[in-house]
Design an enzyme around this catalytic site. Sequence first.
Site, short mmCIF file in Angstrom:
data_model
loop_
_atom_site.label_atom_id
_atom_site.label_comp_id
_atom_site.label_asym_id
_atom_site.label_seq_id
_atom_site.Cartn_x
_atom_site.Cartn_y
_atom_site.Cartn_z
N ARG A 38 0.01 -8.51 13.50
CA ARG A 38 -0.69 -7.54 12.43
C ARG A 38 -1.92 -8.14 11.55
O ARG A 38 -3.18 -7.11 11.12
CB ARG A 38 0.44 -7.26 12.06
CG ARG A 38 0.75 -5.80 12.71
CD ARG A 38 2.07 -5.52 12.68
NE ARG A 38 2.94 -4.70 11.10
CZ ARG A 38 3.68 -4.38 10.54
NH1 ARG A 38 4.85 -5.89 10.93
NH2 ARG A 38 3.84 -4.27 9.16
N ARG A 76 11.32 -7.03 4.60
CA ARG A 76 11.43 -5.44 5.15
C ARG A 76 11.67 -4.88 6.56
O ARG A 76 13.03 -3.96 6.62
CB ARG A 76 9.94 -4.48 5.40
CG ARG A 76 10.41 -3.25 5.28
CD ARG A 76 8.81 -2.91 4.60
NE ARG A 76 7.47 -3.25 5.84
CZ ARG A 76 6.60 -2.94 5.65
NH1 ARG A 76 6.23 -2.11 4.40
NH2 ARG A 76 5.70 -3.42 6.06
N LYS A 112 0.81 -1.31 -0.13
CA LYS A 112 0.14 -0.41 0.23
C LYS A 112 1.09 1.47 -0.34
O LYS A 112 0.60 2.56 -1.09
CB LYS A 112 -1.09 0.11 1.51
CG LYS A 112 -1.85 -1.68 1.58
CD LYS A 112 -3.13 -0.87 2.50
CE LYS A 112 -2.20 -0.36 3.57
NZ LYS A 112 -1.91 -1.90 4.46
N ARG A 120 12.25 -1.78 10.58
CA ARG A 120 11.37 -1.54 11.05
C ARG A 120 10.69 -2.11 12.04
O ARG A 120 10.62 -3.62 11.79
CB ARG A 120 10.06 -1.53 9.57
CG ARG A 120 8.92 -0.12 10.00
CD ARG A 120 8.52 -0.57 8.28
NE ARG A 120 7.25 -0.61 9.66
CZ ARG A 120 5.34 -0.31 8.98
NH1 ARG A 120 5.42 -0.04 7.38
NH2 ARG A 120 4.73 -0.75 8.82
N ARG A 125 -9.55 1.65 9.22
CA ARG A 125 -8.75 0.54 9.27
C ARG A 125 -10.04 -0.29 10.25
O ARG A 125 -9.14 -1.67 10.59
CB ARG A 125 -7.06 0.54 10.10
CG ARG A 125 -6.59 0.07 9.19
CD ARG A 125 -4.87 0.94 10.76
NE ARG A 125 -3.77 -1.21 10.55
CZ ARG A 125 -3.04 -0.73 9.78
NH1 ARG A 125 -2.93 1.03 9.29
NH2 ARG A 125 -1.95 -1.49 9.15
P1 ADP Z 1 1.07 -1.94 8.27
O1 ADP Z 1 -0.15 -1.79 6.95
O2 ADP Z 1 2.20 -2.68 7.13
O3 ADP Z 1 1.16 -3.31 9.42
P2 ADP Z 1 1.50 0.89 9.06
O4 ADP Z 1 2.75 1.06 8.53
O5 ADP Z 1 -0.10 0.90 7.60
O6 ADP Z 1 1.68 -0.09 8.78
O7 ADP Z 1 1.32 1.17 10.37
C1 ADP Z 1 1.85 1.00 11.67
C2 ADP Z 1 0.75 0.30 12.78
O8 ADP Z 1 0.50 2.10 12.99
C3 ADP Z 1 -0.26 -0.38 12.71
O9 ADP Z 1 0.40 -2.01 13.20
C4 ADP Z 1 -1.11 0.29 13.51
O10 ADP Z 1 -0.10 0.13 15.30
C5 ADP Z 1 -1.03 1.60 14.01
N1 ADP Z 1 -1.47 2.17 12.88
C6 ADP Z 1 -1.39 2.98 11.85
N2 ADP Z 1 -2.83 2.82 10.91
C7 ADP Z 1 -3.86 3.26 11.96
C8 ADP Z 1 -4.75 3.51 12.33
N3 ADP Z 1 -6.22 3.87 10.82
N4 ADP Z 1 -5.74 3.07 13.69
C9 ADP Z 1 -4.89 2.50 13.93
N5 ADP Z 1 -3.90 2.66 14.10
C10 ADP Z 1 -2.97 2.40 13.41
#
Ligand code: ADP
Length: 190
Positions: free
Chosen positions: A147, A130, A16, A136, A91
């Site tokens: 996750r 990654r 994404k 990360r 989400r």
């Molecule tokens: P990925 O989709 O690869 O897990 P992201 O960078 O989108 O990575 O998100 C990393 C973390 O940030 C998530 O596991 C969560 O803890 C937090 N996060 C990101 N976006 C949201 C959201 N919209 N609501 C709640 N937590 C979020």
Amino acid sequence: MAAARLVFLGPPGSGKGTQATQISEFCGVPHISTGAILRSSVAQGTELGKKAQFYMDAGELVPDELILGLIRERLGADDTQSGWILDGFPRNVEQANFLDVLLQEMDQPCDCVVNLDVPDEVVVSRMLLRGEQEGRADDNQATIRNRLEVYRQQTEPLIAFYRNRQQLVSVDGNQPVDLVTEELKKIVHG
Ligand code: ADP
């Protein structure tokens, strides 16, 4: 005029962020990644970052109360007049309902929701790679598992939510990056 108000959905590791970066340049609209905003808050040690870190390290969603105001503020900024790409938001169903109301208030309907479809075993190996390459913090075996579980339970229902409203376009994300980008460009060109 290209469609430029887009939501990107997909499991963690689906690409994404990579694709949203490409398409935001292509459309000339800001790429709004809640994950990136949160990671930078953690790095800067802000109040938000301090509260969010615990959840992120565990692979849990950060509570809505920390995210919703942030999205309202970011979508209200001056650079969003011609559009935006949301990556990592919404989400869960509460966030999707909040976004509906917010976009209605702003009179900025979403053009479409793009779902990047990638099998579990592929996203897991991408995230492990990654973790090694970019370091990360949440790209480790235990957090990745959680996750994906959180994605299944809370985020995946949004696919049906948007499909029922005929807003969903699914793209095969298990192809070379450039091919996915080409497909997405065709979609936003509409
Ligand atoms: P990925 O989709 O690869 O897990 P992201 O960078 O989108 O990575 O998100 C990393 C973390 O940030 C998530 O596991 C969560 O803890 C937090 N996060 C990101 N976006 C949201 C959201 N919209 N609501 C709640 N937590 C979020």
